[in-house]
Design an enzyme around this catalytic site. Structure first.
Site, mmCIF file in Angstrom:
data_model
loop_
_atom_site.group_PDB
_atom_site.id
_atom_site.type_symbol
_atom_site.label_atom_id
_atom_site.label_comp_id
_atom_site.label_asym_id
_atom_site.label_seq_id
_atom_site.Cartn_x
_atom_site.Cartn_y
_atom_site.Cartn_z
ATOM 1 N N CYS A 172 -38.979 20.691 -30.759
ATOM 2 C CA CYS A 172 -38.483 19.334 -32.011
ATOM 3 C C CYS A 172 -38.667 19.854 -33.320
ATOM 4 O O CYS A 172 -39.700 19.982 -34.044
ATOM 5 C CB CYS A 172 -39.512 18.086 -31.247
ATOM 6 S SG CYS A 172 -39.549 16.750 -32.762
ATOM 7 N N CYS B 204 -40.346 17.286 -35.672
ATOM 8 C CA CYS B 204 -41.496 16.936 -36.143
ATOM 9 C C CYS B 204 -42.040 18.150 -36.629
ATOM 10 O O CYS B 204 -43.100 17.813 -37.322
ATOM 11 C CB CYS B 204 -42.057 17.126 -34.158
ATOM 12 S SG CYS B 204 -40.700 16.910 -33.436
ATOM 13 N N ASP B 205 -42.167 19.619 -36.187
ATOM 14 C CA ASP B 205 -42.825 20.878 -36.590
ATOM 15 C C ASP B 205 -42.623 21.197 -37.429
ATOM 16 O O ASP B 205 -42.895 22.139 -37.950
ATOM 17 C CB ASP B 205 -42.510 21.429 -35.062
ATOM 18 C CG ASP B 205 -43.524 20.465 -34.068
ATOM 19 O OD1 ASP B 205 -43.983 19.886 -34.352
ATOM 20 O OD2 ASP B 205 -43.429 20.980 -33.367
#
Ligand code: FAD
Ligand code: NAP
Length: 313
Positions: free
Chosen positions: A136, A139-140
């Protein structure tokens, strides 16, 4: 002893399919309960710009899903933050058990559990998950400012992830096993024009290489699919973007499935192999897998459930 709840229609999943089913089932006065699962809002909460949701030239995925949730609730759907751990479709009413301890019984079930990211299954991928290996970018990606990153895959997700990661990374290498991308042409065009992205064709990931203390990724070893030659590429982040598999754990032994686990429905309907159980969205769709098609199927499932319930009375 947990709480016991009964509903005419239980909707499992809170992606575009689940929320749309919630809107339609509420407007049909079926007083549905929708259980959100571990990912409230579904897959679109893991992306940024969505440019193909009709009516919005551009909308952030998480914002769109917040709006869908609000819409569903405004129509009267009860939205519950629980995760189904068990579902018994062998007798009616159908029974589901939530992680919270609540037992849900339902006259009809709409299954909208969508899909989850696939992994390559390499031991080194598993070892560095959460420590440099991710599925992701939204997200990261932030953790890799100024660093070199690799993305594995050749579909829409891989190309979008690669483009998004250029906001942070100094360089993004897109590693694909062929020399042709599945991604939409407009995305391919943006990829090729981006100076920070370098495609590496005909290669697969062999191993993620890193240190143990601290647990950090340093490089990837990739293999040429024809020659077998192995090359090492420096990388601090590895994003696996090789597609998604249907989230069928609750039903794979109870409903007919096809094409590697997608829930089978009667063509042109959302009826599964168990009467009273309907499936909508990515859980039943190996072909289109879009927010708008999932929402369309959510609508169909609520209408199918309404008709089926009326026939039972
Ligand atoms: P999902 O969105 O997968 O939602 C599934 C839901 O089921 C989740 O809420 C989950 O919590 C819930 N659930 C699962 N198991 C349980 C359980 N046991 N108990 C309770 N709930 C459960 N499509 C587009 O049209 N445009 C785009 O730009 C686009 N971008 C994308 C970007 C990315 C990175 C990804 C991964 C996908 C993208 N897609 C896009 C595809 C789109 O997100 C999916 O087609 C769509 O979200 C599928 O909707 P769904 O409702 O079937 O399921
Ligand atoms: P996908 O379209 O299935 O693409 C998966 C990619 O990963 C393919 O290029 C595939 O290679 C590669 N791959 C699969 N297994 C592999 C393995 N073991 N090793 C190496 N490579 C592997 O998946 P997706 O990109 O996640 O898209 C899923 C769905 O969501 C699609 O319908 C897509 O349109 C939709 N989506 C839409 C948008 C958008 O509209 N903007 C954005 C994201 C996703 P091959 O090509 O060689 O098979």
């Amino acid at each position: 002893m947990g709480e016991a709840r009964h509903t005419r229609v239980l909707i499992i999943g809170s992606g575009p399919a689940g929320y749309t089913a919630g809107v339609y089932a509420s407007r049909a006065m079926l007083d549905p309960i929708l259980v959100q699962g571990i990912e409230p809002g579904g897959q679109l909460t893991t992306t940024t710009e969505v440019e193909n949701w009709p009516g919005d030239t551009e909308v952030q995925g998480p914002d769109l899903m917040v709006r869908m949730e609000a819409h569903t609730k405004a129509m009267g759907c009860e939205v519950i933050g629980d995760i189904m751990t068990d579902l018994d479709l062998s007798k009616r009413p159908f029974t589901a058990t939530g992680d919270s301890g609540t037992t849900y019984t339902a006259d009809a079930v709409i299954l909208a559990t969508g899909a989850r990211a696939k992994w390559l299954g390499l031991p080194s991928e598993e070892a560095f998950k959460g420590f440099g290996v991710s599925a992701c970018a939204t997200c990261d990606g932030f953790f890799y400012r100024g660093q070199e990153i690799v993305v594995i895959g050749g579909g829409n997700t891989a190309v979008e992830e690669a483009l998004f990661l250029t906001n942070f990374a100094s360089k993004v290498t897109l590693i694909h096993r062929r020399d042709e991308l599945r991604a939409e042409k407009i995305l391919q065009d943006r990829l090729m024009k981006n100076p920070k992205i370098e495609p590496l064709w005909f290669h697969t990931l062999d191993e993620v290489v890193g240190t143990d203390m601290p647990k950090d990724v340093e490089a990837v070893r990739v293999r040429h699919v024809d020659t077998g030659e192995v090359t090492e590429i420096p990388a601090k982040g590895v994003f696996i973007a090789i597609g998604h598999a249907p989230a069928n754990e609750l039903v794979k032994d109870q409903l007919e499935t096809y094409m590697g686990g997608y829930v089978k429905v009667i063509p042109g309907t959302t009826e599964t192999s168990v009467p009273g159980v309907f499936a909508a969205g990515d859980i039943t769709d190996p072909v289109y897998r879009q927010a708008v098609t999932s929402a369309g199927m959510g609508c169909m499932a609520a209408l199918d459930a309404e008709r089926w319930l009326a026939e039972q009375e």
